[in-house]
Enzyme design. Structure first.
Site, mmCIF file in Angstrom:
data_model
loop_
_atom_site.group_PDB
_atom_site.id
_atom_site.type_symbol
_atom_site.label_atom_id
_atom_site.label_comp_id
_atom_site.label_asym_id
_atom_site.label_seq_id
_atom_site.Cartn_x
_atom_site.Cartn_y
_atom_site.Cartn_z
ATOM 1 N N SER A 34 34.951 -1.370 79.362
ATOM 2 C CA SER A 34 34.980 -2.647 80.083
ATOM 3 C C SER A 34 34.954 -3.846 79.134
ATOM 4 C CB SER A 34 33.791 -2.735 81.035
ATOM 5 O OG SER A 34 32.589 -2.746 80.276
ATOM 6 N N ASN A 45 31.532 -4.814 72.704
ATOM 7 C CA ASN A 45 31.761 -5.647 71.517
ATOM 8 C C ASN A 45 32.355 -6.988 71.925
ATOM 9 O OD1 ASN A 45 30.835 -3.910 69.595
ATOM 10 N ND2 ASN A 45 32.773 -3.696 68.526
ATOM 11 N N ASN A 55 31.901 -8.869 74.303
ATOM 12 C CA ASN A 55 30.919 -9.853 74.748
ATOM 13 C C ASN A 55 30.295 -10.632 73.585
ATOM 14 O OD1 ASN A 55 29.611 -11.011 76.980
ATOM 15 N ND2 ASN A 55 27.745 -9.891 76.485
ATOM 16 N N TYR A 56 30.357 -10.065 72.381
ATOM 17 C CA TYR A 56 29.723 -10.717 71.224
ATOM 18 C C TYR A 56 30.735 -11.412 70.319
ATOM 19 C CZ TYR A 56 25.864 -8.005 72.930
ATOM 20 O OH TYR A 56 24.897 -7.494 73.750
ATOM 21 N N GLN A 77 32.795 -13.976 68.578
ATOM 22 C CA GLN A 77 32.416 -15.382 68.445
ATOM 23 C C GLN A 77 33.621 -16.280 68.153
ATOM 24 O OE1 GLN A 77 29.721 -15.304 65.155
ATOM 25 N NE2 GLN A 77 27.999 -14.608 66.358
ATOM 26 N N GLU A 112 40.627 -19.685 60.523
ATOM 27 C CA GLU A 112 39.730 -18.691 59.934
ATOM 28 C C GLU A 112 40.378 -18.125 58.683
ATOM 29 O OE1 GLU A 112 36.948 -16.582 63.038
ATOM 30 O OE2 GLU A 112 39.005 -16.362 63.673
ATOM 31 N N HIS A 142 32.114 -6.990 57.705
ATOM 32 C CA HIS A 142 32.109 -8.450 57.797
ATOM 33 C C HIS A 142 31.247 -8.984 56.673
ATOM 34 C CE1 HIS A 142 32.049 -12.505 59.233
ATOM 35 N NE2 HIS A 142 32.953 -12.176 60.134
ATOM 36 N N ARG A 184 38.703 -10.719 54.189
ATOM 37 C CA ARG A 184 37.308 -10.302 54.374
ATOM 38 C C ARG A 184 36.836 -9.263 53.369
ATOM 39 N NH1 ARG A 184 36.653 -10.084 60.948
ATOM 40 N NH2 ARG A 184 36.749 -12.330 61.151
ATOM 41 N N HIS A 223 31.868 -3.800 60.719
ATOM 42 C CA HIS A 223 32.268 -4.756 61.755
ATOM 43 C C HIS A 223 33.405 -4.243 62.629
ATOM 44 C CE1 HIS A 223 32.607 -8.641 63.596
ATOM 45 N NE2 HIS A 223 33.836 -8.830 63.176
ATOM 46 N N ARG A 259 42.223 -6.054 59.013
ATOM 47 C CA ARG A 259 42.541 -6.902 60.163
ATOM 48 C C ARG A 259 42.434 -8.383 59.817
ATOM 49 N NH1 ARG A 259 38.861 -8.947 64.722
ATOM 50 N NH2 ARG A 259 37.322 -8.662 63.095
HETATM 51 C C1 LIG Z 1 29.865 -9.678 66.632
HETATM 52 C C2 LIG Z 1 31.360 -9.515 66.753
HETATM 53 C C3 LIG Z 1 32.190 -10.620 66.686
HETATM 54 C C4 LIG Z 1 33.569 -10.482 66.806
HETATM 55 N N1 LIG Z 1 34.352 -11.588 66.812
HETATM 56 C C5 LIG Z 1 35.684 -11.464 67.042
HETATM 57 C C6 LIG Z 1 36.513 -12.598 67.176
HETATM 58 O O1 LIG Z 1 36.052 -13.726 67.100
HETATM 59 N N2 LIG Z 1 37.830 -12.401 67.407
HETATM 60 C C7 LIG Z 1 38.390 -11.166 67.518
HETATM 61 O O2 LIG Z 1 39.609 -11.058 67.723
HETATM 62 N N3 LIG Z 1 37.609 -10.074 67.409
HETATM 63 C C8 LIG Z 1 36.279 -10.192 67.196
HETATM 64 N N4 LIG Z 1 35.504 -9.079 67.102
HETATM 65 C C9 LIG Z 1 36.116 -7.782 67.344
HETATM 66 C C10 LIG Z 1 36.371 -7.648 68.838
HETATM 67 O O3 LIG Z 1 35.288 -8.187 69.537
HETATM 68 C C11 LIG Z 1 36.542 -6.205 69.247
HETATM 69 O O4 LIG Z 1 37.466 -5.557 68.439
HETATM 70 C C12 LIG Z 1 37.065 -6.166 70.687
HETATM 71 O O5 LIG Z 1 36.203 -6.910 71.504
HETATM 72 C C13 LIG Z 1 37.122 -4.743 71.161
HETATM 73 O O6 LIG Z 1 37.424 -4.766 72.529
HETATM 74 P P1 LIG Z 1 37.615 -3.406 73.286
HETATM 75 O O7 LIG Z 1 37.869 -3.763 74.714
HETATM 76 O O8 LIG Z 1 38.572 -2.563 72.579
HETATM 77 O O9 LIG Z 1 36.184 -2.663 73.148
HETATM 78 P P2 LIG Z 1 34.729 -3.168 73.503
HETATM 79 O O10 LIG Z 1 34.680 -4.586 73.834
HETATM 80 O O11 LIG Z 1 33.827 -2.684 72.433
HETATM 81 O O12 LIG Z 1 34.402 -2.352 74.833
HETATM 82 C C14 LIG Z 1 34.153 -0.965 74.802
HETATM 83 C C15 LIG Z 1 33.804 -0.485 76.186
HETATM 84 O O13 LIG Z 1 33.880 0.929 76.231
HETATM 85 C C16 LIG Z 1 32.749 1.461 76.896
HETATM 86 N N5 LIG Z 1 32.524 2.815 76.417
HETATM 87 C C17 LIG Z 1 32.487 3.258 75.133
HETATM 88 N N6 LIG Z 1 32.272 4.594 75.104
HETATM 89 C C18 LIG Z 1 32.188 4.987 76.398
HETATM 90 C C19 LIG Z 1 31.963 6.240 77.036
HETATM 91 N N7 LIG Z 1 31.775 7.370 76.327
HETATM 92 N N8 LIG Z 1 31.915 6.268 78.380
HETATM 93 C C20 LIG Z 1 32.078 5.142 79.117
HETATM 94 N N9 LIG Z 1 32.284 3.940 78.572
HETATM 95 C C21 LIG Z 1 32.343 3.867 77.241
HETATM 96 C C22 LIG Z 1 31.634 0.491 76.544
HETATM 97 O O14 LIG Z 1 30.588 0.633 77.454
HETATM 98 C C23 LIG Z 1 32.387 -0.839 76.649
HETATM 99 O O15 LIG Z 1 32.453 -1.221 78.001
HETATM 100 C C24 LIG Z 1 34.120 -9.187 66.974
HETATM 101 C C25 LIG Z 1 33.288 -8.086 67.028
HETATM 102 C C26 LIG Z 1 31.921 -8.234 66.933
HETATM 103 C C27 LIG Z 1 31.045 -7.031 67.008
#
Ligand SMILES: Cc1cc2nc3c(=O)[nH]c(=O)nc-3n(C[C@H](O)[C@H](O)[C@H](O)COP(=O)(O)OP(=O)(O)OC[C@H]3O[C@@H](n4cnc5c(N)ncnc54)[C@H](O)[C@@H]3O)c2cc1C
Length: 539
Positions: free
Chosen positions: A26, A55, A57-58, A60, A126, A242, A288, A349, A384
């Site tokens: 999600s 991730n 959600n965090y 920035q 950036e 990071h 980075r 990161h 990246r």
């Molecule tokens: C602190 C931080 C700052 C960042 N800042 C930036 C930024 O400014 N710009 C940028 O482009 N990127 C940034 N990134 C990277 C970026 O946030 C992530 O790469 C991106 O949000 C990943 O999105 P996603 O939807 O692939 O996964 P996520 O957002 O990590 O979501 C993963 C989902 O999978 C679910 N899940 C995992 N395993 C299971 C399981 N076994 N069963 C059920 N559910 C599961 C979790 O519950 C979650 O809902 C940052 C990352 C971090 C940690």
């Protein structure tokens, strides 16, 4: 050996739910793709915590896209290719830079409120971007704002069925196609979600390392699940550390966004000396991996555990307005960015590699797709470019939706499926201890600086842990440990093989980039072991 499934099971003993498309995750990838697919099909979206814990959600800093005339897709392409250190897929990068802007406007249509200057979208810069092209929201809370908007749309959409606190254990395959996923609910009940298409949007594996900016959900489940199901896993040796996470007693490794350097912050060692000019002409805005290794070198040289990030020369107004969240978190620990230098150190990161996909998000297992950080689309290559991951998730999420629409429904009887390796059912009481040991070993032996001796030591230790797969895990923490162990094994094997240094993979015993031998990808799969894949590169 890693078995095909994490658990012994018999489908006859399980309830089955049917859905058109099952999305696991999600974050931005899962939510955005769900909204795209729900335009024409039913979606079941599962996540292992609450809808907003991810991730994403965090995140920035923001989301990169070309939206002004002062910028161009050619420049965004060039910056991405340079950061990727010769291993990007040019086709995938073209898709990203050309389709990113439309994705961003779609996010706005879904209700995301990016920051504005007057009536124009505000843009920041950036590291390694040659133009200001990063959109941000609520200063430094971009991810949280995107999750807010997309979650609200998903919750009000009647075609999207949301299952929170459900853990996806394993992808089920029959006749070499993915037919669904075995899930465990919060009461421990396991059932099958059968679907025409399954989309992994499970994020990365930051929890492989003791020091990480990632929240606890980032345990590499999707990569491990896909590997067990026979999918190819690509380039997992490339891990982005990071450079600047908060390093202060009692504080979590909270990320101090690269945008802080983008707005002028400088790095100083513990003696107060600015040092980046000794390492790279782009100074604090170098790629980075360069900045992270420069920090480690300064830490070693000064026998310290951190360096300082100094933005005290900027106005109080700018700091508080641009970085409200970071400012507040630092203040909680007695650090005032306006007047104090902030102690920082590198932390794991982002994972550049992952489940290999084509340009439409398809993995090598039919009916299984991967989107977001779990995937390896080829956009990031060996490193990246900042803020490209959020754009990647929406661009390829939309493409997956188009491909899923064209899929013919599948009619396969899976009711007879079962799997057993006669596991012992004794739960392992020391799982958290084992996880910590793995995380510490990854920092020491498979971290920012690697060499053969350390990598071999790590591999030996991990291979000793492989016997854990013989136990029947009974709790999500055990599934997560086994998934992390799988990701650790894949990472260390690829890191041993790649005898060069490039992007997020640095070997002290092979410190140079070696294009002649190593301008290729490392692909691993449960059926075929390790393969090497050469792309066509013209940069
Ligand atoms: C602190 C931080 C700052 C960042 N800042 C930036 C930024 O400014 N710009 C940028 O482009 N990127 C940034 N990134 C990277 C970026 O946030 C992530 O790469 C991106 O949000 C990943 O999105 P996603 O939807 O692939 O996964 P996520 O957002 O990590 O979501 C993963 C989902 O999978 C679910 N899940 C995992 N395993 C299971 C399981 N076994 N069963 C059920 N559910 C599961 C979790 O519950 C979650 O809902 C940052 C990352 C971090 C940690």
């Amino acid at each position: 050996m890693v078995p095909r499934y994490l658990i012994d099971f018999n489908i006859r003993d399980m309830n089955t739910k049917r859905t058109d498309v099952c999305i696991i995750g999600s974050g931005i990838a899962g939510l955005y793709t769900a909204l795209q697919i729900a335009k024409y099909q039913e979606v079941t979206l599962i996540c292992k915590e609450g809808l907003s814990e991810s991730n994403t959600n965090y995140a920035q800093g923001g989301i990169a896209a070309v939206i002004t005339k002062k910028d161009s897709t050619a420049l965004h392409r060039q910056d991405t290719l340079i950061a990727g250190a010769g291993l990007c897929s040019h086709e995938a990068v073209d898709v990203l830079v050309n389709e990113g802007p439309e994705g961003v406007y779609e996010l706005i249509r879904y209700g995301t409120q990016f920051d504005k200057e007057g009536d124009k979208l505000a843009l920041t810069q950036e590291g390694a971007h040659s133009r200001r092209r990063i959109l941000h929201a609520r200063g430094d809370s971009t991810g949280a704002e995107i999750v807010r908007a997309l979650s609200e749309r998903a919750r009000e959409n009647e075609r999207i069925h949301i299952l929170e606190h459900h853990f996806a254990i394993d992808l089920v395959t029959e006749k070499d196609q993915c037919v669904g996923v075995i899930v465990e609910d919060s009461h421990g009940e396991q059932f099958l979600i059968q679907s025409n298409a399954t989309i992994l949007a499970t994020g990365g594996a930051g929890q492989l390392y003791r020091y990480t900016t990632n929240p606890p959900v980032a345990t590499g489940d999707g990569i491990a699940m896909a590997y067990r199901a026979g999918a190819q896993i690509k380039d997992v040796e490339f891990i982005q550390f990071h450079p600047t996470s908060l390093c202060y007693p009692g504080a979590p490794r909270f990320l101090i966004s690269e945008a802080v350097r983008g707005e002028g912050a400088v790095l100083r060692n513990v003696n107060g000396e600015r040092f980046m000019e000794r390492y790279h002409p782009q100074l604090e805005l170098a790629p980075r991996d360069v900045v992270a290794r420069a920090i480690v070198s300064e830490i070693e040289k000064t026998e310290s555990t951190f360096v300082y990030l100094d933005i005290t020369h900027e106005s109080e107004e700018l700091i508080k307005h641009r970085f409200p969240k970071i400012y507040q978190v630092c203040l909680t620990y007695g650090l005032n960015m306006v007047t104090d230098w902030i102690p920082v150190a590198p932390a794991a990161h982002y994972m550049m590699g992952g489940v290999k996909t084509g340009l439409w998000g398809e993995t090598t297992v039919p009916r299984l797709f991967a989107c977001g950080e779990v995937s390896c689309t080829g956009v990031h290559g060996a490193n990246r470019l900042a803020s490209n991951s959020l754009s990647e998730a929406i661009v390829f999420g939309k493409r997956i939706a188009q491909r899923v629409k064209e899929l013919q429904p599948i009619e396969l009887d899976v009711s007879g499926l079962s799997f057993s390796i006669m596991r012992e059912t004794t739960p392992d009481e020391h799982i958290l201890e084992k996880k910590l040991k793995l995380q510490k070993m990854m920092v020491r032996q498979v971290g920012l600086k690697r060499d053969e001796k350390r990598l071999r030591k790590a591999l030996k230790e991990m291979e000793r842990q492989v016997k854990q797969f013989q136990l029947q895990p009974t709790h999500p923490s055990e599934y997560e440990f086994l998934n992390l162990l799988t990701c650790g094994l894949l990472t260390v094997k690829a890191a041993l093989l790649r005898e060069e240094s490039r992007g997020g993979h640095y070997r002290e015993d092979f410190p140079k980039r070696d294009d002649v031998i190593w301008r290729k990808h490392i692909i691993q799969s449960i059926g075929e072991g390790v393969l090497e894949e050469r792309g066509t590169y013209d940069d």
